[in-house]
Scaffold this motif. Structure first.
Motif, mmCIF file in Angstrom:
data_model
loop_
_atom_site.group_PDB
_atom_site.id
_atom_site.type_symbol
_atom_site.label_atom_id
_atom_site.label_comp_id
_atom_site.label_asym_id
_atom_site.label_seq_id
_atom_site.Cartn_x
_atom_site.Cartn_y
_atom_site.Cartn_z
ATOM 1 N N PHE A 34 -5.389 -2.467 5.276
ATOM 2 C CA PHE A 34 -6.139 -2.149 4.053
ATOM 3 C C PHE A 34 -5.364 -1.092 3.282
ATOM 4 N N ASP A 35 -5.102 -1.373 2.008
ATOM 5 C CA ASP A 35 -4.192 -0.530 1.234
ATOM 6 C C ASP A 35 -4.775 -0.149 -0.123
ATOM 7 N N THR A 36 -5.262 1.107 -0.220
ATOM 8 C CA THR A 36 -5.829 1.555 -1.516
ATOM 9 C C THR A 36 -4.719 1.818 -2.535
ATOM 10 N N TYR A 79 6.571 -2.835 -2.770
ATOM 11 C CA TYR A 79 5.836 -1.611 -2.417
ATOM 12 C C TYR A 79 6.742 -0.386 -2.520
ATOM 13 N N GLY A 80 6.150 0.774 -2.368
ATOM 14 C CA GLY A 80 6.899 2.018 -2.484
ATOM 15 C C GLY A 80 8.029 2.115 -1.486
ATOM 16 N N ASP A 81 7.875 1.474 -0.321
ATOM 17 C CA ASP A 81 8.957 1.547 0.682
ATOM 18 C C ASP A 81 9.967 0.423 0.504
ATOM 19 N N ALA A 218 -4.832 8.799 -3.400
ATOM 20 C CA ALA A 218 -5.385 8.631 -2.045
ATOM 21 C C ALA A 218 -4.964 7.243 -1.585
ATOM 22 N N ASP A 219 -4.037 7.175 -0.629
ATOM 23 C CA ASP A 219 -3.430 5.895 -0.286
ATOM 24 C C ASP A 219 -3.485 5.585 1.208
ATOM 25 N N THR A 220 -4.422 4.698 1.589
ATOM 26 C CA THR A 220 -4.576 4.338 3.007
ATOM 27 C C THR A 220 -3.354 3.586 3.526
#
Ligand SMILES: CSC[C@H](NC(=O)[C@H](Cc1ccccc1)NC(=O)N1CCOCC1)C(=O)N[C@@H](CC1CCCCC1)[C@@H](O)C(=O)OC(C)C
Length: 329
Positions: A34-36, A79-81, A218-220
């Motif tokens: 799950f990815d906010t 994604y960021g990575d 806020a990033d799960t």
């Protein structure tokens, strides 16, 4: 109506959190992250190259009587990575924590980057960001939560991530017993697709909060707490053995050093992350050198309150009121 799903750390470093999701008829159960920080629900599927899908649970739309191809739609995400995936789109019933969305866009991967191939503990992501961030074209699709919101008792969900134990994602209600402190609310900025907010200040080791505000998300779906260099330096100046490790691309320190806590202010409350939560893991199995849970955000260009920070709190993602709630756990 409400939903409640357990979530578990993927490994001893709490690198990511895994939640079971049922898709299709009969139900096909996949472990998803799950990815906010993103807004696409995508899965490894029968359309993912066999070599890439090896070791992953996959979704087969052809085996679901309720699956429908969303013809002409495609998706592609990075994604960021720098990991990435892309493919085509179906709609099907998706059930999370006992709550079903009948016609959810399920993005099927026809391509996945190496990091996803190797990360066999997850079969995809459930984006819990704002719909504006969805990457389906020509017509962007809604997130599972956005589709669910109007039928939920309240248009909100909470994240209760825990260090090396089972936590939960609750939909439509707040279980205040999960927190010790009062929930402090602050406006959420969804304009970029993720849950942006501003912390009002910070402190190291239980000192008084300063008034240096920090704007971030806020990033799960992000493992670490990523903050500006000046804050990272202020923290590690209190850690005698801390040093930057080029190969690890981060600050490391002696595993047996006692770490100070780190606190930040939000919504009138103070959230304190214990020193223990700020020691992520040994850099290698059995090593006496450990990797810090707080690292610099300078490479990514955005401050991220990821899992290391979220583990210290019960966090309320309140879409209805466009606000974020934080309570000490
Ligand atoms: C600072 S942005 C980096 C962030 N990724 C991460 O935080 C990954 C998550 C991961 C864990 C285990 C296995 C694979 C990946 N962890 C990571 O880079 N780590 C390196 C440092 O040590 C801790 C683990 C990221 O890209 N988050 C994505 C979701 C993520 C979920 C897992 C699969 C890969 C994509 C998302 O939240 C995002 O892009 O946010 C944007 C807004 C920054």
């Amino acid at each position: 109506q409400t939903g409640s799903a357990n979530t578990n750390p993927s490994d001893s470093a709490d690198d990511e959190y895994i939640t079971s999701v049922s898709i299709g008829t009969p139900a096909q159960v996949l472990p998803l992250d799950f990815d906010t920080g993103s807004s696409d629900l995508w899965v490894f599927s029968s359309e993912t190259p066999k070599s890439s899908a090896s070791g992953h649970v996959t979704y087969s739309p052809s085996k679901s009587s309720t699956a429908k191809k969303l013809s002409g739609s495609t998706w592609s995400i990075e994604y960021g990575d720098k990991s990435s995936s892309s493919g085509d789109v179906y709609t099907d019933v998706v059930t999370i924590g006992g709550f079903s969305v009948k016609t959810q866009a399920v993005e099927s991967a026809t391509k996945v980057s190496t990091q996803f191939v190797q990360d066999t503990v997850i079969s995809g992501l459930v984006g819990l960001g704002f719909d504006i961030g969805n990457q389906v074209s020509p017509r962007p699709q809604k997130t599972w939560f956005s589709n669910a919101a109007s039928s939920l008792a309240e248009p909100l969900f909470t994240a209760d991530l825990r260090h090396q134990e089972t936590g939960s994602y609750n939909f439509g209600f707040i279980d205040t017993s999960l927190a010790k402190g009062t929930i402090g609310y602050t406006p959420a900025d969804g304009s970029e697709g993720y849950w942006g907010f501003t912390a009002t200040g910070y402190s190291v080791g239980g000192a008084k909060l300063n008034r240096n505000s920090i704007t971030g998300i806020a990033d799960t779906g992000t493992t670490l707490l990523l903050l500006p260099d000046n804050i990272v330096d202020a923290y590690y100046n209190n850690v005698e053995s801390a040093q930057y490790d080029d190969s690890q691309e981060g600050v490391v320190f002696d595993c047996d050093e006692d770490l100070p806590s780190f606190s930040f202010g939000v919504g009138g409350q103070t959230i304190t992350i214990s020193g223990d939560l700020l020691n992520l893991t040994p850099i290698e199995e059995g090593s006496s050198t450990c990797f810090g849970g707080l690292q610099s955000s300078s490479d990514i260009g955005i401050n991220i309150f990821g899992d290391v920070a979220l583990k210290a709190a019960l966090v309320v993602f309140d879409l209805g009121n466009e606000r974020l709630g934080w309570a000490q756990k």
